[in-house]
Design an enzyme around this catalytic site. Sequence first.
Site, short mmCIF file in Angstrom:
data_model
loop_
_atom_site.label_atom_id
_atom_site.label_comp_id
_atom_site.label_asym_id
_atom_site.label_seq_id
_atom_site.Cartn_x
_atom_site.Cartn_y
_atom_site.Cartn_z
N ARG A 21 -18.01 -19.98 5.19
CA ARG A 21 -18.47 -19.04 6.23
C ARG A 21 -18.65 -19.70 7.60
NH1 ARG A 21 -22.59 -16.77 1.90
NH2 ARG A 21 -22.69 -19.01 1.69
N GLY B 143 7.84 -21.80 3.42
CA GLY B 143 9.14 -21.99 4.07
C GLY B 143 10.13 -21.03 3.47
N HIS B 144 10.60 -20.11 4.26
CA HIS B 144 11.61 -19.16 3.79
C HIS B 144 12.90 -19.40 4.55
CE1 HIS B 144 8.47 -15.88 2.57
NE2 HIS B 144 8.51 -16.90 1.76
N ASP C 279 9.34 -21.97 -3.46
CA ASP C 279 10.72 -22.28 -3.07
C ASP C 279 11.75 -21.69 -4.03
OD1 ASP C 279 9.67 -23.91 -1.00
OD2 ASP C 279 9.39 -25.51 -2.46
N LYS D 103 12.53 -16.66 -2.23
CA LYS D 103 11.91 -15.35 -1.96
C LYS D 103 12.48 -14.70 -0.71
CE LYS D 103 7.88 -17.22 -2.11
NZ LYS D 103 7.64 -18.36 -2.95
N THR E 12 9.80 -26.49 5.18
CA THR E 12 8.67 -26.76 6.07
C THR E 12 8.48 -28.25 6.32
OG1 THR E 12 7.54 -24.76 5.37
CG2 THR E 12 6.16 -26.47 6.28
N GLN F 70 4.40 -19.68 -1.37
CA GLN F 70 4.24 -20.64 -2.47
C GLN F 70 4.60 -19.98 -3.82
OE1 GLN F 70 1.29 -20.46 -0.16
NE2 GLN F 70 2.70 -21.68 1.04
P1 IMP Z 1 -0.97 -27.13 1.14
O1 IMP Z 1 -0.58 -25.73 0.83
O2 IMP Z 1 -0.36 -27.65 2.42
O3 IMP Z 1 -2.44 -27.36 1.08
O4 IMP Z 1 -0.35 -28.06 -0.03
C1 IMP Z 1 -0.81 -27.98 -1.37
C2 IMP Z 1 0.35 -28.11 -2.36
O5 IMP Z 1 1.17 -26.94 -2.28
C3 IMP Z 1 1.30 -29.30 -2.11
O6 IMP Z 1 1.77 -29.77 -3.35
C4 IMP Z 1 2.44 -28.67 -1.33
O7 IMP Z 1 3.64 -29.40 -1.45
C5 IMP Z 1 2.52 -27.33 -2.03
N1 IMP Z 1 3.12 -26.28 -1.19
C6 IMP Z 1 2.56 -25.66 -0.14
N2 IMP Z 1 3.39 -24.73 0.36
C7 IMP Z 1 4.50 -24.77 -0.40
C8 IMP Z 1 5.71 -24.00 -0.40
O8 IMP Z 1 5.95 -23.08 0.38
N3 IMP Z 1 6.61 -24.34 -1.36
C9 IMP Z 1 6.38 -25.30 -2.27
N4 IMP Z 1 5.28 -26.03 -2.31
C10 IMP Z 1 4.33 -25.75 -1.39
#
Ligand code: IMP
Length: 427
Positions: free
Chosen positions: A142, A40-41, A13, A16, A299, A223
């Site tokens: 797999r 989330g962009h 976040d 990007k 998101t 991420q």
């Molecule tokens: P998952 O990716 O849904 O498995 O979540 C795993 C961790 O990554 C959690 O703490 C989410 O809040 C965090 N996370 C996943 N996607 C994002 C993102 O785009 N921005 C910030 N945190 C994220």
Amino acid sequence: MPALVLLGAQWGDEGKGKATDLLGGSVDYVVRYQGGNNAGHTVIVGDQKYALHLLPSGILSPGCTPVIGNGVVIDPSVLLSELSGLNERGVDTSKLLISGNAHIITPYNVTVDKVTERFLGKRKIGTTGRGIGPTYADKINRVGIRVQDLYDESILTQKVEAALDVKNQILTKLYNRRAITAEQVVEELVGYAEKLEPFVTDTVLVLNQALEDDKVVLFEGGQGTLLDIDHGTYPFVTSSNPTAGGACTGSGVGPTKISRVIGILKAYTTRVGAGPFPTELFDEDGAALRRIGGERGVTTGRDRRCGWFDAVIARYATRVNGLTDFFLTKLDVLTGWEQIPVCVAYEIDGKRVEELPYSQSDFHHAKPVYEMLPGWSEDISRAKSFSELPKNAQAYVKALEEMSGAPISAIGVGPGRDETIEINSFL
Ligand code: IMP
């Protein structure tokens, strides 16, 4: 062969979408290489605001080919609704390319993600609940379903049956849920096949040929560095590699082809979900950063945890990604503070520590050591060059650059497309 990687240097976040979009006009291909619709962009074009979850943000730049690489996990229903949402707003999405090797987030992966989090209770990760972790787990085990499987119903059925063998045991016996039948899953997935077919191709070949032809290819990480499955704050991480190496494995482009690795760095820090966060604020300053910075997940709609800038993390991001540049975002959010604390080191069990500790227990105990930098009160959103920034804002940027170990080549001073100061060109 200009191949650039753009990735989050903190916990995601960082803004990007804006950075990718800024480069969009001169970029021929924008590639997502990992993650899925957990990303989330937000991209602002003119007076239009777009929230993208799965599609590369280059989809908004005419002339740019957006690519979903093999390292991405795709929820077809989300992808199709994101595409039709953009089409309704007049965006041409016909150039999209999808790797046939990308894995599919099946309905049972989403179910498993949600029930596992519920089962973990207090120990939950705080996932986005989109099935990301279980889909990557299937890939490694797999028993995953790939995009190409949608085009062979008999193989698809065999694979779904194999995956459900174990999952149904877990769902019914451990989580007390109803079993999922292979027929219902196959029927749903086959329903997406035709709509996705025009986009599916050998993206590895396309991207390598593009680089041979001197096209500009931008790899866009979802991420951030600290959410990386290998280099992040495990287990409070996502299940893929947002760090620079992921751009290679997630796209089939070799590391010798990457010319620049740009880390997106917010002028303060945020995090969504559970896990350690040394500079987190629980006071009025934290609430102010959240309010002024609009720190709410694109998101999930969850409030983001907010804190001051952490130079230890920035240095770590420089190291694990081999960063060549930083893009500093949201500097404008800090306008108005008399003094701005910046975390320069940690104190762990009474000792000063300059670098990110490799031990999870140590990181959980890390207390920030702050240095106070003088703030500024002038509106900076119209600044077009570094010298137009107030002296204290310039000093803040320079201090961050020195502490972080890579040049700050661009600065975001407002959410709009043109509210960016370019110091060194990325191309
Ligand atoms: P998952 O990716 O849904 O498995 O979540 C795993 C961790 O990554 C959690 O703490 C989410 O809040 C965090 N996370 C996943 N996607 C994002 C993102 O785009 N921005 C910030 N945190 C994220």
